[in-house]
Design a protein around this motif. Structure first.
Motif, short mmCIF file in Angstrom:
data_model
loop_
_atom_site.label_atom_id
_atom_site.label_comp_id
_atom_site.label_asym_id
_atom_site.label_seq_id
_atom_site.Cartn_x
_atom_site.Cartn_y
_atom_site.Cartn_z
N ASP A 22 20.09 30.00 -1.40
CA ASP A 22 20.56 31.39 -1.46
C ASP A 22 22.07 31.40 -1.24
OD1 ASP A 22 19.15 34.47 -0.49
OD2 ASP A 22 21.29 34.10 -0.69
N GLU A 51 17.38 27.57 2.01
CA GLU A 51 16.63 27.08 0.85
C GLU A 51 15.61 28.12 0.41
OE1 GLU A 51 16.71 22.23 1.51
OE2 GLU A 51 14.83 23.33 1.66
N LYS A 52 15.41 28.19 -0.90
CA LYS A 52 14.45 29.13 -1.46
C LYS A 52 13.33 28.37 -2.16
CE LYS A 52 16.23 33.09 -0.34
NZ LYS A 52 15.50 34.06 0.49
N THR A 98 9.03 28.85 -3.74
CA THR A 98 7.95 29.77 -4.07
C THR A 98 6.68 28.98 -4.34
OG1 THR A 98 7.29 31.63 -5.46
CG2 THR A 98 8.37 29.81 -6.58
#
Length: 390
Positions: A25, A31-32, A34
């Motif tokens: 980000d 950290e991103k 999903t």
């Protein structure tokens, strides 16, 4: 490396999932990631994983979370006003604030910006024509704030863009600067009667209205005049500024309407009246224990304290004169239109009239010319019928 894993549903059915890294980000540095799940086979999960990896590598997916902030209309208005005030004159800013205070904020102030709907804006718009003459300004300013919110992603669309704007009721609006209002001027005979009646008024009012009638200058321009602006030797008035008013800053001097100075030649009688008033003004100021200033600083038309006169004051003056002398009512600005129409009737070209009156462009003068021509034709037809009926 991303790993595809299996898991069991409550009924024992096998499904597959994977967690994928999206990046960092830019705002927080975190950290991103999903998680995608619910695939019936490992092959389906693998195909989806490769598709996402390809899109992420090519910048086709923006995984940055879109945070919608619940701002109120008034907050957005205040942000918008900060940048708007740098683009307009003080008088315009004052009028704009007044419009918001009196007509927009009472309805929109406490509404969250993203919950303002087209239907709500439509109902708001429908109420305006009966209450306001210049309601279009209210709608335009409301739309500007909503458009500001749209450009900054507080809302996806500007609901004001989708309303059906109501039509204005046909009423005379005396506050429109250059709009030619039907009948808001005197004929040559009516002007003569008006000026004759003025001779019974205090000399300053007589000189003020006489000057407007014979020069076509705006009242704000007249109230900004100093004696240095009148060239008695060459029978000329130099008009290069105007007095204006805004609620937040009071009276102040600004440039002329079209931003250009102009010189207006005046007749011998008007010049003589101004000379008489200049002498009389010094006597009156002395009687009031006020000192007359030099020509560079002394106002031609001042109040009892030798300061600026509020331009709106002339509305009371002219209505009082018209009532007492049984004269047809026109506005102070109607004297400007009177000067314009009489010049055109006398055969002065529209371009010459435009330059003398300081119109913004020739179109304004031509609109007045069209009115004069139409009314002249109507009078000619009436005279013809009257002649036949004799």
């Amino acid at each position: 490396m991303t790993e595809i894993k299996s898991y069991k549903l409550k009924n024992g059915t096998i499904r597959y999932q994977f967690q994928i890294y999206l990046g960092t980000d830019s705002l927080t540095g975190n950290e991103k990631r999903t998680t995608k799940r619910g695939f019936k086979t490992a092959k389906e999960a693998e195909i989806e994983l490769k598709r996402l990896q390809y899109q992420i590598a090519n910048g086709e997916i923006d995984f940055a979370p879109k945070k919608i902030e619940d701002k109120f209309f008034e907050e957005i208005y205040e942000d918008w006003l900060m940048q708007y005030q740098n683009t307009v004159q003080l008088s315009t800013l004052g009028k704009t604030k007044s419009i918001f205070k009196n007509h927009i904020l009472p309805t929109f102030r406490s509404l969250k910006i993203r919950f303002i709907t087209v239907d709500f804006c439509q109902k708001f718009a429908n109420t305006l024509p009966k209450k306001l003459k210049k309601f279009k300004d209210v709608l335009n300013y409301t739309s500007l704030v909503l458009e500001y919110a749209k450009k900054r992603d507080y809302i996806e669309k500007n609901p004001m863009e989708y309303i059906d704007r109501p039509k204005p009721l046909k009423k005379i609006n005396e506050n429109v600067e250059e709009e030619f209002l039907e009948g808001n001027y005197y004929s040559a005979e009516e002007l003569t009667n008006f000026l004759e009646a003025l001779k019974k008024e205090p000399i300053m009012k007589f000189t003020f209205f006489n000057t407007l009638a014979h020069t076509g200058m705006r009242k704000g321009e007249a109230f900004a005049l100093k004696w240095k602006d009148i060239d008695f030797e060459n029978s000329c008035i130099r008009i290069n500024k105007a007095l204006s008013y805004c609620p937040t800053n009071g009276l102040y001097i600004k440039e002329t309407k079209n931003g250009k100075p102009r010189a207006v030649l005046i007749d011998k009688d008007t010049l003589s009246f101004l000379e008489q008033w200049k002498k009389e003004q010094r006597i009156l100021l002395k009687e009031q224990n006020l000192k007359a200033l030099n020509d560079t600083n002394q106002l031609v038309f001042s109040n009892t304290l030798n300061a600026y006169v509020y331009p709106s004051k002339t509305n009371q003056w002219i209505k009082s004169i018209q009532r007492r002398h049984n004269l047809r009512q026109i506005t102070t600005h109607g004297l400007r239109h009177t000067h314009c129409t009489l010049l055109l009737e006398a055969g002065v070209t529209p371009r010459e009239v435009m330059e003398r009156l300081g119109h913004m462009d020739l179109e304004i003068t031509l609109k007045i010319y069209a009115h004069v021509t139409a009314e002249a034709k109507s009078r000619a037809a009436e005279k013809y019928i009257q002649y036949l009926q004799k």
